[in-house]
Scaffold this active site. Structure first.
Site, PDB file in Angstrom:
ATOM      1  N   CYS A 104       0.843  -1.119   0.075  1.00 11.29           N
ATOM      2  CA  CYS A 104      -0.180  -0.017   0.135  1.00 11.29           C
ATOM      3  C   CYS A 104       0.707   1.284   0.270  1.00 11.29           C
ATOM      4  O   CYS A 104       0.207   2.341  -0.480  1.00 11.29           O
ATOM      5  CB  CYS A 104      -0.987   0.078   1.202  1.00 11.29           C
ATOM      6  SG  CYS A 104      -1.983  -1.445   1.502  1.00 11.29           S
ATOM      7  N   HIS A 356      -8.783   3.183  -2.559  1.00 12.89           N
ATOM      8  CA  HIS A 356      -7.442   3.055  -2.367  1.00 12.89           C
ATOM      9  C   HIS A 356      -6.826   1.877  -3.360  1.00 12.89           C
ATOM     10  O   HIS A 356      -6.987   0.696  -2.946  1.00 12.89           O
ATOM     11  CB  HIS A 356      -7.436   2.377  -0.700  1.00 12.89           C
ATOM     12  CG  HIS A 356      -6.353   1.813  -0.426  1.00 12.89           C
ATOM     13  ND1 HIS A 356      -5.184   2.375  -0.871  1.00 12.89           N
ATOM     14  CD2 HIS A 356      -5.904   0.926   0.286  1.00 12.89           C
ATOM     15  CE1 HIS A 356      -3.844   1.716  -0.224  1.00 12.89           C
ATOM     16  NE2 HIS A 356      -4.484   0.868   0.686  1.00 12.89           N
ATOM     17  N   CYS A 387      -1.058   2.454   6.925  1.00 18.10           N
ATOM     18  CA  CYS A 387      -0.450   1.132   7.323  1.00 18.10           C
ATOM     19  C   CYS A 387      -0.020   0.222   6.069  1.00 18.10           C
ATOM     20  O   CYS A 387      -0.601   0.871   4.868  1.00 18.10           O
ATOM     21  CB  CYS A 387      -1.732   0.476   8.011  1.00 18.10           C
ATOM     22  SG  CYS A 387      -3.138   0.281   6.854  1.00 18.10           S
ATOM     23  N   GLY A 389       0.613  -3.608   4.281  1.00 19.20           N
ATOM     24  CA  GLY A 389       0.548  -5.012   4.163  1.00 19.20           C
ATOM     25  C   GLY A 389       1.710  -5.754   4.827  1.00 19.20           C
ATOM     26  O   GLY A 389       2.676  -5.353   4.480  1.00 19.20           O
TER      27      GLY A 389
END
Length: 407
Positions: A104, A356, A387, A389
């Site tokens: 991300c 996203h 955050c 992954g």
């Protein structure tokens, strides 16, 4: 090497500035999404071309690097997409490019990596961004996790499913109830809709020609938002990751397609070329956490960054926090003693509303913060954080060049 040549080889740090950012409208992933028949690399190309159009002071040959992120680097997101996108966008063949993956935080990492090169004096101007076409390339497509992750109990099995990690985060923060996350999600939709109606979102978008079985179209706005969402709507949604769970499609970001790109430069080069300065980079940090609660990653990343810069959370006047899940945002704000409805947080809503597309989102946060700075001379510092992954967090602190201490 002589002492003189050793000295000559060293470079001192210099200021790094965010000049401008842009993104495509974000689409819903899948066969019915507006980008179903649009290539991922073409979304990046459109973003780069629009950046150059909006910043005519920048000669294309002055771009030293193009760094583009993608989480799933295959198909039309493969083949070193930073280089191929640069060529397809019409940049000179002398402009190199590379691809990067930090899930991300891909675009965020493309920015921090190239900014480091600028700060060390090896680049003057770069283009950095990211793309994710989750309709063409679902997260996890083609991956082959090493069986030792589970066999040796290196991670909990839930760590490989992001929705499960969000449920785990609820367990860690029992005070963050489903009612709170649903209320946060409704507010995100409302703030996004207000910003859109005020013309603030549209300024950050480049229209994209789309093709489907029905013919050609033009994507001019985000596809995922659900204006008018209510608490009653969200209360009725299923909890797919756990029976009687707390994470739903309404309080989490969806599966999306889209691309972003930004221009960064040395502060001296920006002055030389007459490029605008949207914000100055103060510092950045990444941190690792237990992959089973990956959503808590922004907390240690931000703590590390605050310690590194000598700032406190009270110095941050604007926050752009990626809304992968509402619980992840609230875990961050609760840790730092920030109210759920604090006006400094995600003024224009966030990913729960607009989407996203994984590796692209970091530059969306930066683009919005830069534009917010332009109208907020009372704010000196802002934070972009997300955050990541597999148990990570990333944070970048920026300084507002329009800051006026008397405001």
């Amino acid at each position: 090497m002589s002492e003189q040549s050793s000295s000559a080889a060293a470079s001192s740090a210099r200021g790094v500035v965010f000049v401008d950012g842009i993104r495509t409208p974000f689409g819903k992933a899948g066969p019915k999404g507006m980008y179903a028949d649009t290539r991922a690399d073409d979304l990046v190309v459109k973003s780069i071309r629009e950046l150059l159009r909006r910043n005519p002071e920048l000669p294309p040959e002055r771009v030293d690097e193009v760094g583009i992120a993608a989480t799933t680097q295959t198909g039309d997101q493969g083949l070193t997409i930073g280089r191929t996108s640069a060529l397809l966008a019409g940049l000179p063949q002398s402009v190199p490019g590379f691809a990067v993956d930090r899930m991300c935080a891909g675009a965020m990492t493309a920015v921090t990596t190239t900014a480091s090169g600028i700060g060390f004096g090896q680049y003057d101007v770069v283009i950095a961004g990211g793309v994710e076409h989750m309709g063409r390339h679902p997260m996890g497509e083609g991956v082959d996790p090493n069986p030792r992750f589970l066999a040796d109990r290196l991670v909990d099995p839930s760590a490989l499913v992001m929705g499960n990690t969000a449920e785990n985060l609820h367990d860690r923060y029992p005070s963050i109830t489903k009612d709170r996350t649903d209320a946060y999600a409704v507010a995100s939709q409302e703030k996004y809709d207000a910003a859109k109606r005020a013309g603030l979102i549209g300024e950050t978008l480049v229209p994209v020609a789309t093709k489907s079985a029905a013919g050609w179209g033009l994507a001019t706005e985000d596809e995922p938002p659900r204006p008018g969402t209510t608490l009653e709507n969200l209360a009725a949604l299923k909890t797919p990751f756990r029976p009687a769970g707390r994470v739903t499609a309404g309080n989490a970001a969806g599966l999306n397609d889209g691309a972003t790109a930004a221009i960064l430069a040395g502060e001296d080069t920006a002055a030389e070329l007459g490029l605008k300065v949207g914000m100055r980079m103060v510092g950045f940090a990444f941190a690792g956490v237990d992959p089973a609660v990956m959503g808590v990653g922004p907390v240690p990343a931000t703590e590390k960054l605050l310690a590194r810069t000598g700032l406190s959370i009270g110095d941050i006047g604007l926050f752009e926090i990626n809304e992968a899940f509402a619980v992840q945002v609230l875990a961050f704000t609760e840790h730092f003693g920030i109210a759920d409805d604090d006006a400094r947080v995600n003024q224009w809503g966030g990913a729960i509303a607009c989407g996203h597309p994984l590796a692209s989102s970091g530059v969306r946060l930066m683009t919005q913060l830069s534009r917010q700075f332009a109208t907020r001379p009372d704010v000196r510092y802002g934070l972009t954080t997300m955050c990541i992954g597999l148990g990570m967090g990333g944070s970048v602190i920026w300084e507002n060049p329009n800051f006026d201490g008397s405001k």
